[in-house]
Design a protein around this motif. Structure first.
Motif, mmCIF file in Angstrom:
data_model
loop_
_atom_site.group_PDB
_atom_site.id
_atom_site.type_symbol
_atom_site.label_atom_id
_atom_site.label_comp_id
_atom_site.label_asym_id
_atom_site.label_seq_id
_atom_site.Cartn_x
_atom_site.Cartn_y
_atom_site.Cartn_z
ATOM 1 N N GLY A 186 58.779 43.737 52.288
ATOM 2 C CA GLY A 186 57.399 43.391 52.296
ATOM 3 C C GLY A 186 56.740 42.902 51.290
ATOM 4 N N TRP A 187 55.551 43.147 50.699
ATOM 5 C CA TRP A 187 54.995 42.538 49.604
ATOM 6 C C TRP A 187 53.663 43.468 49.114
ATOM 7 N N ILE A 188 53.306 43.004 47.823
ATOM 8 C CA ILE A 188 52.401 43.695 47.201
ATOM 9 C C ILE A 188 51.353 42.668 46.492
ATOM 10 N N ALA A 189 50.211 42.863 46.586
ATOM 11 C CA ALA A 189 49.222 41.757 45.988
ATOM 12 C C ALA A 189 47.926 42.790 45.526
ATOM 13 N N GLY A 190 47.448 42.228 44.373
ATOM 14 C CA GLY A 190 46.100 42.911 43.781
ATOM 15 C C GLY A 190 45.305 42.094 42.907
ATOM 16 N N LEU A 191 44.237 42.630 42.515
ATOM 17 C CA LEU A 191 43.509 41.997 41.464
ATOM 18 C C LEU A 191 42.876 43.035 40.624
ATOM 19 N N SER A 192 42.586 42.678 39.147
ATOM 20 C CA SER A 192 42.290 43.809 38.250
ATOM 21 C C SER A 192 41.221 43.103 37.303
ATOM 22 N N TYR A 193 40.437 44.072 36.988
ATOM 23 C CA TYR A 193 39.520 43.621 35.887
ATOM 24 C C TYR A 193 39.267 44.535 34.583
ATOM 25 N N SER A 194 39.407 43.907 33.377
ATOM 26 C CA SER A 194 39.682 45.058 32.252
ATOM 27 C C SER A 194 38.618 44.536 31.248
ATOM 28 N N LYS A 195 38.036 45.766 30.616
ATOM 29 C CA LYS A 195 37.117 45.488 29.332
ATOM 30 C C LYS A 195 37.704 46.444 28.244
ATOM 31 N N THR A 205 44.919 47.523 44.856
ATOM 32 C CA THR A 205 46.216 46.924 45.215
ATOM 33 C C THR A 205 46.258 46.907 46.634
ATOM 34 N N TYR A 206 47.053 46.093 47.284
ATOM 35 C CA TYR A 206 47.355 46.107 48.758
ATOM 36 C C TYR A 206 48.864 46.031 48.736
ATOM 37 N N ARG A 207 49.498 46.933 49.742
ATOM 38 C CA ARG A 207 50.971 46.870 49.988
ATOM 39 C C ARG A 207 51.027 46.635 51.491
ATOM 40 N N SER A 208 51.778 45.677 51.928
ATOM 41 C CA SER A 208 51.853 45.500 53.334
ATOM 42 C C SER A 208 52.614 46.609 54.069
ATOM 43 N N GLU A 209 52.543 46.315 55.329
ATOM 44 C CA GLU A 209 53.621 47.076 56.035
ATOM 45 C C GLU A 209 54.962 46.597 55.815
ATOM 46 N N ILE A 210 56.056 47.351 56.328
ATOM 47 C CA ILE A 210 57.391 46.940 56.248
ATOM 48 C C ILE A 210 57.974 47.371 57.540
ATOM 49 N N SER A 255 48.879 49.889 52.824
ATOM 50 C CA SER A 255 48.368 50.879 52.136
ATOM 51 C C SER A 255 47.360 49.979 51.013
ATOM 52 N N VAL A 256 46.010 50.778 50.616
ATOM 53 C CA VAL A 256 45.165 50.106 49.815
ATOM 54 C C VAL A 256 45.033 51.046 48.580
ATOM 55 N N ASN A 257 45.088 50.860 47.326
ATOM 56 C CA ASN A 257 45.053 51.509 46.410
ATOM 57 C C ASN A 257 43.807 51.142 45.267
ATOM 58 N N PHE A 258 42.854 51.863 44.764
ATOM 59 C CA PHE A 258 41.831 51.654 44.040
ATOM 60 C C PHE A 258 42.097 52.253 42.799
ATOM 61 N N ASP A 259 42.388 51.880 41.618
ATOM 62 C CA ASP A 259 42.446 52.807 40.416
ATOM 63 C C ASP A 259 41.460 52.278 39.459
ATOM 64 N N VAL A 274 41.281 56.187 44.532
ATOM 65 C CA VAL A 274 41.216 56.181 45.854
ATOM 66 C C VAL A 274 42.222 55.530 46.615
ATOM 67 N N ARG A 275 42.723 56.131 47.861
ATOM 68 C CA ARG A 275 43.917 55.438 48.540
ATOM 69 C C ARG A 275 43.781 55.615 50.042
ATOM 70 N N TRP A 276 44.199 54.571 50.729
ATOM 71 C CA TRP A 276 43.964 54.734 52.206
ATOM 72 C C TRP A 276 45.322 54.322 52.956
ATOM 73 N N VAL A 277 45.825 54.916 53.669
ATOM 74 C CA VAL A 277 46.822 54.459 54.534
ATOM 75 C C VAL A 277 46.714 54.734 56.046
#
Length: 412
Positions: A186-195, A205-210, A255-259, A274-277
Protein backbone atom coordinates in the motif's frame (compact mmCIF):
# COMPACT_ATOMS: atom_id res chain seq x y z
CA UNK A 1 8.88 40.56 24.94
CA UNK A 2 8.55 37.60 22.57
CA UNK A 3 9.26 34.22 24.16
CA UNK A 4 11.20 31.75 22.01
CA UNK A 5 10.72 28.08 22.84
CA UNK A 6 14.02 26.37 22.14
CA UNK A 7 13.04 23.21 20.28
CA UNK A 8 16.20 21.45 21.38
CA UNK A 9 15.32 21.83 25.07
CA UNK A 10 11.78 20.60 24.42
CA UNK A 11 12.85 17.49 22.49
CA UNK A 12 13.30 15.66 25.77
CA UNK A 13 9.70 16.35 26.76
CA UNK A 14 8.35 15.44 23.34
CA UNK A 15 9.86 11.97 23.33
CA UNK A 16 8.71 11.23 26.87
CA UNK A 17 5.15 10.97 25.60
CA UNK A 18 5.74 8.42 22.87
CA UNK A 19 6.41 5.45 25.14
CA UNK A 20 2.90 5.69 26.61
CA UNK A 21 0.98 6.85 23.52
CA UNK A 22 0.67 3.26 22.39
CA UNK A 23 -1.91 0.56 22.06
CA UNK A 24 -5.46 0.63 20.73
CA UNK A 25 -8.17 -1.98 21.02
CA UNK A 26 -11.03 -1.25 18.60
CA UNK A 27 -11.28 -3.85 15.86
CA UNK A 28 -7.80 -5.27 15.41
CA UNK A 29 -5.97 -1.98 16.01
CA UNK A 30 -2.78 -2.31 18.05
CA UNK A 31 0.15 0.03 17.34
CA UNK A 32 -1.76 3.14 16.25
CA UNK A 33 0.60 3.32 13.22
CA UNK A 34 2.67 6.12 14.74
CA UNK A 35 4.89 8.10 12.32
CA UNK A 36 6.24 10.79 14.68
CA UNK A 37 9.77 9.35 14.51
CA UNK A 38 9.95 10.81 11.00
CA UNK A 39 9.42 14.34 12.33
CA UNK A 40 12.47 14.31 14.64
CA UNK A 41 15.38 16.61 13.76
CA UNK A 42 18.63 15.38 12.21
CA UNK A 43 19.56 11.71 12.38
CA UNK A 44 17.14 9.80 14.58
CA UNK A 45 16.57 6.13 15.42
CA UNK A 46 14.33 4.38 17.93
CA UNK A 47 13.36 0.90 19.07
CA UNK A 48 10.11 0.55 21.04
CA UNK A 49 8.70 -2.47 22.88
CA UNK A 50 5.03 -2.59 23.91
CA UNK A 51 3.32 -5.09 26.19
CA UNK A 52 -0.48 -5.29 26.53
CA UNK A 53 -2.20 -7.15 29.37
CA UNK A 54 -5.99 -6.98 29.29
CA UNK A 55 -8.45 -8.59 31.71
CA UNK A 56 -11.61 -9.46 29.75
CA UNK A 57 -14.12 -11.58 31.68
CA UNK A 58 -17.86 -12.09 31.45
CA UNK A 59 -20.69 -14.60 31.25
CA UNK A 60 -22.10 -16.66 28.41
CA UNK A 61 -25.82 -16.71 27.54
CA UNK A 62 -26.33 -19.63 29.93
CA UNK A 63 -24.90 -17.67 32.85
CA UNK A 64 -21.60 -19.55 32.97
CA UNK A 65 -18.54 -17.59 33.99
CA UNK A 66 -16.04 -16.74 31.27
CA UNK A 67 -12.54 -16.33 32.67
CA UNK A 68 -10.07 -13.87 31.15
CA UNK A 69 -10.01 -14.51 27.39
CA UNK A 70 -7.41 -11.87 26.46
CA UNK A 71 -3.98 -13.35 26.01
CA UNK A 72 -0.96 -11.16 26.72
CA UNK A 73 0.13 -9.42 23.55
CA UNK A 74 3.42 -7.71 22.75
CA UNK A 75 5.04 -6.15 19.71
CA UNK A 76 7.97 -4.02 18.56
CA UNK A 77 8.26 -0.80 16.61
CA UNK A 78 11.41 0.56 14.96
CA UNK A 79 12.12 3.79 13.19
CA UNK A 80 15.07 5.54 11.56
CA UNK A 81 15.26 8.81 9.61
CA UNK A 82 17.85 11.26 8.37
CA UNK A 83 17.93 14.62 6.62
CA UNK A 84 19.53 14.53 3.19
CA UNK A 85 19.72 18.32 3.20
CA UNK A 86 17.54 21.18 4.47
CA UNK A 87 14.78 20.18 2.04
CA UNK A 88 14.66 16.38 1.79
CA UNK A 89 14.41 13.69 4.48
CA UNK A 90 14.11 9.91 4.28
CA UNK A 91 13.00 7.33 6.81
CA UNK A 92 12.03 3.72 7.35
CA UNK A 93 9.46 2.60 9.95
CA UNK A 94 8.53 -0.90 11.13
CA UNK A 95 5.50 -1.71 13.25
CA UNK A 96 2.89 -4.39 13.92
CA UNK A 97 -0.30 -2.41 13.30
CA UNK A 98 -3.11 -4.96 13.66
CA UNK A 99 -3.52 -8.05 15.76
CA UNK A 100 -5.59 -10.15 18.14
CA UNK A 101 -4.97 -12.88 20.72
CA UNK A 102 -7.95 -14.38 22.55
CA UNK A 103 -8.46 -17.77 24.17
CA UNK A 104 -11.54 -19.02 26.04
CA UNK A 105 -10.89 -21.30 29.04
CA UNK A 106 -12.96 -22.86 31.83
CA UNK A 107 -16.43 -24.36 31.55
CA UNK A 108 -18.65 -22.25 29.32
CA UNK A 109 -20.37 -22.27 25.94
CA UNK A 110 -17.11 -21.51 24.11
CA UNK A 111 -15.53 -24.85 25.05
CA UNK A 112 -16.37 -28.13 23.31
CA UNK A 113 -17.66 -30.26 26.19
CA UNK A 114 -19.17 -33.14 24.20
CA UNK A 115 -17.54 -36.27 25.66
CA UNK A 116 -17.95 -38.20 22.39
CA UNK A 117 -16.49 -35.41 20.26
CA UNK A 118 -12.88 -35.74 19.04
CA UNK A 119 -12.59 -32.05 19.95
CA UNK A 120 -13.81 -32.47 23.53
CA UNK A 121 -12.07 -29.94 25.76
CA UNK A 122 -10.88 -27.74 22.93
CA UNK A 123 -11.50 -24.02 23.29
CA UNK A 124 -12.37 -21.09 21.06
CA UNK A 125 -9.33 -19.01 20.21
CA UNK A 126 -8.05 -16.49 17.67
CA UNK A 127 -4.65 -15.12 16.77
CA UNK A 128 -4.00 -12.44 14.17
CA UNK A 129 -0.58 -10.93 13.43
CA UNK A 130 0.53 -8.26 10.98
CA UNK A 131 3.82 -6.55 10.19
CA UNK A 132 4.37 -3.36 8.19
CA UNK A 133 7.49 -1.77 6.73
CA UNK A 134 7.06 1.83 5.59
CA UNK A 135 9.48 3.90 3.51
CA UNK A 136 9.04 7.69 3.64
CA UNK A 137 10.48 10.52 1.58
CA UNK A 138 9.73 14.05 2.76
CA UNK A 139 10.21 17.40 1.02
CA UNK A 140 10.05 20.74 2.86
CA UNK A 141 8.88 23.94 1.25
CA UNK A 142 7.71 27.43 2.14
CA UNK A 143 9.51 30.63 3.08
CA UNK A 144 11.03 29.05 6.19
CA UNK A 145 10.66 25.41 5.14
CA UNK A 146 7.69 25.26 7.48
CA UNK A 147 5.67 22.87 5.31
CA UNK A 148 6.54 19.29 4.45
CA UNK A 149 4.91 16.76 2.16
CA UNK A 150 5.84 13.14 2.69
CA UNK A 151 4.90 9.73 1.43
CA UNK A 152 6.10 6.36 0.27
CA UNK A 153 5.40 2.63 -0.10
CA UNK A 154 4.19 0.26 2.62
CA UNK A 155 4.87 -3.48 2.64
CA UNK A 156 2.58 -5.48 4.93
CA UNK A 157 2.32 -9.10 6.03
CA UNK A 158 -0.77 -10.69 7.57
CA UNK A 159 -1.49 -14.13 9.06
CA UNK A 160 -4.40 -15.47 11.14
CA UNK A 161 -5.78 -18.57 12.85
CA UNK A 162 -9.35 -18.92 14.16
CA UNK A 163 -10.88 -21.84 16.04
CA UNK A 164 -14.58 -21.91 17.01
CA UNK A 165 -15.60 -24.33 19.71
CA UNK A 166 -18.58 -24.94 21.95
CA UNK A 167 -22.37 -24.74 21.75
CA UNK A 168 -22.31 -20.92 21.46
CA UNK A 169 -21.48 -21.37 17.77
CA UNK A 170 -24.21 -23.93 17.08
CA UNK A 171 -23.44 -26.02 13.97
CA UNK A 172 -20.18 -24.07 13.51
CA UNK A 173 -18.80 -25.79 16.61
CA UNK A 174 -15.54 -27.37 15.46
CA UNK A 175 -14.89 -24.87 12.66
CA UNK A 176 -11.21 -23.97 12.12
CA UNK A 177 -9.41 -21.80 9.61
CA UNK A 178 -5.69 -21.25 9.14
CA UNK A 179 -4.92 -18.22 6.97
CA UNK A 180 -1.44 -18.38 5.47
CA UNK A 181 1.01 -15.50 5.62
CA UNK A 182 0.70 -13.04 2.74
CA UNK A 183 2.65 -9.91 1.86
CA UNK A 184 1.16 -7.09 -0.15
CA UNK A 185 1.62 -3.36 -0.64
CA UNK A 186 0.00 0.00 0.00
CA UNK A 187 1.13 3.57 0.50
CA UNK A 188 1.36 6.46 2.94
CA UNK A 189 1.04 10.22 2.31
CA UNK A 190 0.90 13.26 4.54
CA UNK A 191 1.37 16.98 5.08
CA UNK A 192 2.93 18.70 8.08
CA UNK A 193 3.46 22.26 9.31
CA UNK A 194 6.07 23.30 11.86
CA UNK A 195 7.09 26.44 13.72
CA UNK A 196 10.19 25.53 15.70
CA UNK A 197 10.37 28.75 17.73
CA UNK A 198 7.24 27.67 19.64
CA UNK A 199 7.77 23.91 19.19
CA UNK A 200 4.66 23.72 17.01
CA UNK A 201 4.09 20.72 14.77
CA UNK A 202 0.87 19.62 13.07
CA UNK A 203 0.80 16.57 10.80
CA UNK A 204 -1.99 14.81 8.90
CA UNK A 205 -1.11 11.29 7.71
CA UNK A 206 -3.12 8.95 5.49
CA UNK A 207 -2.42 5.24 5.05
CA UNK A 208 -4.11 3.31 2.27
CA UNK A 209 -5.96 0.05 2.70
CA UNK A 210 -3.97 -3.01 1.64
CA UNK A 211 -5.59 -5.91 -0.20
CA UNK A 212 -4.28 -9.37 0.58
CA UNK A 213 -5.05 -12.57 -1.32
CA UNK A 214 -3.79 -15.70 0.40
CA UNK A 215 -4.71 -19.30 1.17
CA UNK A 216 -7.20 -20.29 3.85
CA UNK A 217 -7.34 -23.90 4.98
CA UNK A 218 -10.80 -24.55 6.48
CA UNK A 219 -12.29 -27.43 8.44
CA UNK A 220 -16.06 -27.47 9.07
CA UNK A 221 -16.96 -30.89 10.56
CA UNK A 222 -20.75 -30.39 10.44
CA UNK A 223 -20.89 -28.85 6.97
CA UNK A 224 -22.10 -32.02 5.25
CA UNK A 225 -24.83 -32.57 7.82
CA UNK A 226 -25.97 -28.96 7.43
CA UNK A 227 -26.17 -29.31 3.67
CA UNK A 228 -28.09 -32.57 3.89
CA UNK A 229 -30.66 -31.24 6.34
CA UNK A 230 -32.31 -28.71 4.05
CA UNK A 231 -34.63 -29.19 1.05
CA UNK A 232 -33.25 -28.77 -2.49
CA UNK A 233 -33.05 -25.19 -3.74
CA UNK A 234 -31.92 -23.63 -7.01
CA UNK A 235 -31.86 -26.93 -8.84
CA UNK A 236 -30.38 -29.22 -6.23
CA UNK A 237 -29.44 -29.85 -2.61
CA UNK A 238 -26.53 -28.17 -0.88
CA UNK A 239 -23.45 -30.38 -0.83
CA UNK A 240 -20.91 -28.71 1.43
CA UNK A 241 -17.51 -30.34 1.93
CA UNK A 242 -16.06 -30.58 5.43
CA UNK A 243 -12.63 -29.31 4.34
CA UNK A 244 -11.45 -26.74 1.84
CA UNK A 245 -8.24 -25.02 0.88
CA UNK A 246 -8.66 -21.95 -1.29
CA UNK A 247 -8.11 -18.24 -1.73
CA UNK A 248 -9.32 -15.64 0.72
CA UNK A 249 -9.22 -11.88 0.31
CA UNK A 250 -8.54 -9.74 3.38
CA UNK A 251 -8.30 -5.97 3.13
CA UNK A 252 -6.66 -4.25 6.09
CA UNK A 253 -8.26 -0.83 6.57
CA UNK A 254 -7.12 2.62 5.58
CA UNK A 255 -6.49 5.12 8.38
CA UNK A 256 -5.97 8.81 9.11
CA UNK A 257 -3.77 10.11 11.94
CA UNK A 258 -3.58 13.73 13.08
CA UNK A 259 -0.65 14.61 15.36
CA UNK A 260 -0.32 18.01 17.03
CA UNK A 261 2.08 19.54 19.53
CA UNK A 262 2.92 23.03 20.75
CA UNK A 263 5.05 24.55 23.47
CA UNK A 264 3.16 26.13 26.37
CA UNK A 265 6.33 27.58 27.89
CA UNK A 266 10.04 26.88 27.33
CA UNK A 267 9.91 23.59 29.30
CA UNK A 268 6.34 22.35 28.79
CA UNK A 269 4.75 20.77 25.76
CA UNK A 270 1.09 20.00 24.98
CA UNK A 271 0.11 17.31 22.49
CA UNK A 272 -3.00 15.92 20.84
CA UNK A 273 -3.54 12.89 18.65
CA UNK A 274 -6.63 11.86 16.71
CA UNK A 275 -6.97 8.60 14.76
CA UNK A 276 -9.73 7.29 12.51
CA UNK A 277 -10.02 3.73 11.17
CA UNK A 278 -13.10 2.56 9.19
CA UNK A 279 -13.53 -0.85 10.83
CA UNK A 280 -17.14 -0.82 9.68
CA UNK A 281 -15.83 -1.77 6.21
CA UNK A 282 -13.63 -4.64 7.43
CA UNK A 283 -14.51 -8.34 7.22
CA UNK A 284 -12.86 -11.76 7.15
CA UNK A 285 -14.88 -14.02 4.83
CA UNK A 286 -13.53 -17.58 4.43
CA UNK A 287 -15.31 -19.19 1.47
CA UNK A 288 -16.47 -22.45 3.10
CA UNK A 289 -17.79 -20.74 6.22
CA UNK A 290 -19.56 -18.19 4.04
CA UNK A 291 -21.16 -20.77 1.79
CA UNK A 292 -22.36 -22.99 4.62
CA UNK A 293 -24.09 -20.00 6.21
CA UNK A 294 -26.33 -19.72 3.11
CA UNK A 295 -28.01 -22.95 4.17
CA UNK A 296 -30.10 -20.57 6.25
CA UNK A 297 -32.35 -18.67 3.81
CA UNK A 298 -32.08 -15.59 6.01
CA UNK A 299 -28.42 -15.21 5.03
CA UNK A 300 -28.81 -15.60 1.26
CA UNK A 301 -27.45 -14.63 -1.16
CA UNK A 302 -24.33 -13.09 0.39
CA UNK A 303 -23.80 -15.36 3.37
CA UNK A 304 -22.02 -14.39 6.59
CA UNK A 305 -18.48 -13.20 7.31
CA UNK A 306 -16.49 -14.93 10.03
CA UNK A 307 -15.44 -11.58 11.56
CA UNK A 308 -16.83 -8.09 10.94
CA UNK A 309 -17.50 -4.83 12.78
CA UNK A 310 -20.38 -2.36 12.75
CA UNK A 311 -18.73 0.99 13.49
CA UNK A 312 -15.65 2.99 12.61
CA UNK A 313 -13.02 3.67 15.27
CA UNK A 314 -12.10 7.09 16.64
CA UNK A 315 -9.21 7.62 19.06
CA UNK A 316 -8.46 10.90 20.84
CA UNK A 317 -5.44 11.35 23.10
CA UNK A 318 -4.32 14.51 24.92
CA UNK A 319 -1.02 14.91 26.75
CA UNK A 320 1.40 17.18 28.62
CA UNK A 321 5.15 16.75 28.96
CA UNK A 322 7.43 18.65 31.32
CA UNK A 323 11.21 18.99 31.19
CA UNK A 324 12.40 18.76 34.81
CA UNK A 325 16.14 18.94 34.23
CA UNK A 326 18.71 18.74 31.49
CA UNK A 327 18.43 14.94 31.51
CA UNK A 328 14.94 14.16 32.75
CA UNK A 329 11.40 14.75 31.46
CA UNK A 330 8.02 13.35 32.51
CA UNK A 331 4.70 13.15 30.73
CA UNK A 332 1.05 12.28 31.20
CA UNK A 333 -1.87 11.68 28.87
CA UNK A 334 -5.55 10.80 28.82
CA UNK A 335 -7.32 9.01 26.00
CA UNK A 336 -10.62 7.76 24.59
CA UNK A 337 -11.25 5.01 22.05
CA UNK A 338 -14.75 4.75 20.57
CA UNK A 339 -14.59 1.03 19.88
CA UNK A 340 -15.99 -0.61 16.75
CA UNK A 341 -19.56 -1.26 17.80
CA UNK A 342 -21.67 -3.07 20.40
CA UNK A 343 -22.64 -5.91 20.13
CA UNK A 344 -19.25 -6.93 18.76
CA UNK A 345 -17.64 -10.18 17.66
CA UNK A 346 -17.27 -12.77 20.44
CA UNK A 347 -13.62 -13.08 19.39
CA UNK A 348 -12.89 -9.59 20.75
CA UNK A 349 -15.69 -8.37 23.04
CA UNK A 350 -14.56 -4.84 24.00
CA UNK A 351 -16.25 -1.56 23.19
CA UNK A 352 -13.40 0.94 23.29
CA UNK A 353 -11.83 2.40 26.44
CA UNK A 354 -10.87 5.38 28.52
CA UNK A 355 -7.20 5.61 29.50
CA UNK A 356 -4.64 7.49 31.57
CA UNK A 357 -0.90 7.20 31.05
CA UNK A 358 2.39 8.32 32.59
CA UNK A 359 5.89 8.28 31.11
CA UNK A 360 9.44 9.49 31.59
CA UNK A 361 12.55 9.94 29.50
CA UNK A 362 16.16 10.10 30.63
CA UNK A 363 19.06 11.29 28.49
CA UNK A 364 21.90 8.88 29.18
CA UNK A 365 24.29 10.86 26.97
CA UNK A 366 23.95 13.79 24.61
CA UNK A 367 22.72 11.42 21.87
CA UNK A 368 21.29 8.37 23.63
CA UNK A 369 18.13 8.23 25.72
CA UNK A 370 15.79 5.71 27.33
CA UNK A 371 12.04 6.14 27.86
CA UNK A 372 9.44 4.13 29.73
CA UNK A 373 5.76 4.49 30.40
CA UNK A 374 2.51 2.84 31.27
CA UNK A 375 -1.16 3.27 30.48
CA UNK A 376 -4.20 2.03 32.39
CA UNK A 377 -7.38 1.30 30.42
CA UNK A 378 -11.04 1.06 31.45
CA UNK A 379 -12.78 -1.02 28.80
CA UNK A 380 -16.32 -0.35 27.68
CA UNK A 381 -18.92 -3.05 28.40
CA UNK A 382 -19.85 -5.13 25.37
CA UNK A 383 -22.10 -7.97 24.31
CA UNK A 384 -20.47 -10.71 22.28
CA UNK A 385 -22.24 -11.94 19.17
CA UNK A 386 -21.65 -14.68 16.63
CA UNK A 387 -21.76 -13.81 12.90
CA UNK A 388 -25.52 -14.51 12.70
CA UNK A 389 -26.10 -11.63 15.10
CA UNK A 390 -27.13 -13.83 18.03
CA UNK A 391 -25.94 -12.51 21.40
CA UNK A 392 -23.96 -15.26 23.14
CA UNK A 393 -22.05 -13.47 25.92
CA UNK A 394 -21.83 -10.34 28.06
CA UNK A 395 -18.62 -8.65 29.25
CA UNK A 396 -18.62 -5.94 31.94
CA UNK A 397 -16.25 -4.04 34.25
CA UNK A 398 -13.03 -5.02 32.47
CA UNK A 399 -9.70 -3.25 32.36
CA UNK A 400 -6.10 -3.61 31.26
CA UNK A 401 -2.72 -1.97 31.10
CA UNK A 402 -0.01 -1.22 28.58
CA UNK A 403 3.71 -0.94 29.28
CA UNK A 404 6.19 0.58 26.85
CA UNK A 405 9.97 1.01 26.75
CA UNK A 406 12.09 2.80 24.18
CA UNK A 407 15.73 3.42 23.41
CA UNK A 408 16.53 6.26 21.01
CA UNK A 409 19.46 7.95 19.33
CA UNK A 410 19.52 11.48 17.93
CA UNK A 411 22.25 13.59 16.35
CA UNK A 412 21.32 17.04 15.13
Amino acid sequence: MRVIFNLKTLTLAIAALSATSLGHTAGLDRSGQDVTAFFQDGVYAEAVYTYIDADVTGKDSSGNKIDDIAEDYDFFRYGVKTDINDTFSIGVLYDEPFGAAADYVGENNFIDQNPVSPRNGEETNVEVRTESLTGILGAKFGTNKEFQVYGGPVAQRVQADVQLRGPAYGPANGYTTNISTDQDYGWIAGLSYSKPEIALLAALTYRSEIEHTTNAGESYPLATAIGGSIPPVAGGPFAFPTNRSGDIEITTPESVNFDFQTGINPTTLATARVRWVPWGDFAIVPSLYNEVSTANPAFRPDGLPLVSYDDDQWVVELGLAKRLSKALAVSGNIGWDSGAGDPVTSLGPIEGYYSVGLGAKYNVTENWAVSAGGKYLWFGDAEGQIPSGQIVSDFEDNDGFILGAKISYQAK
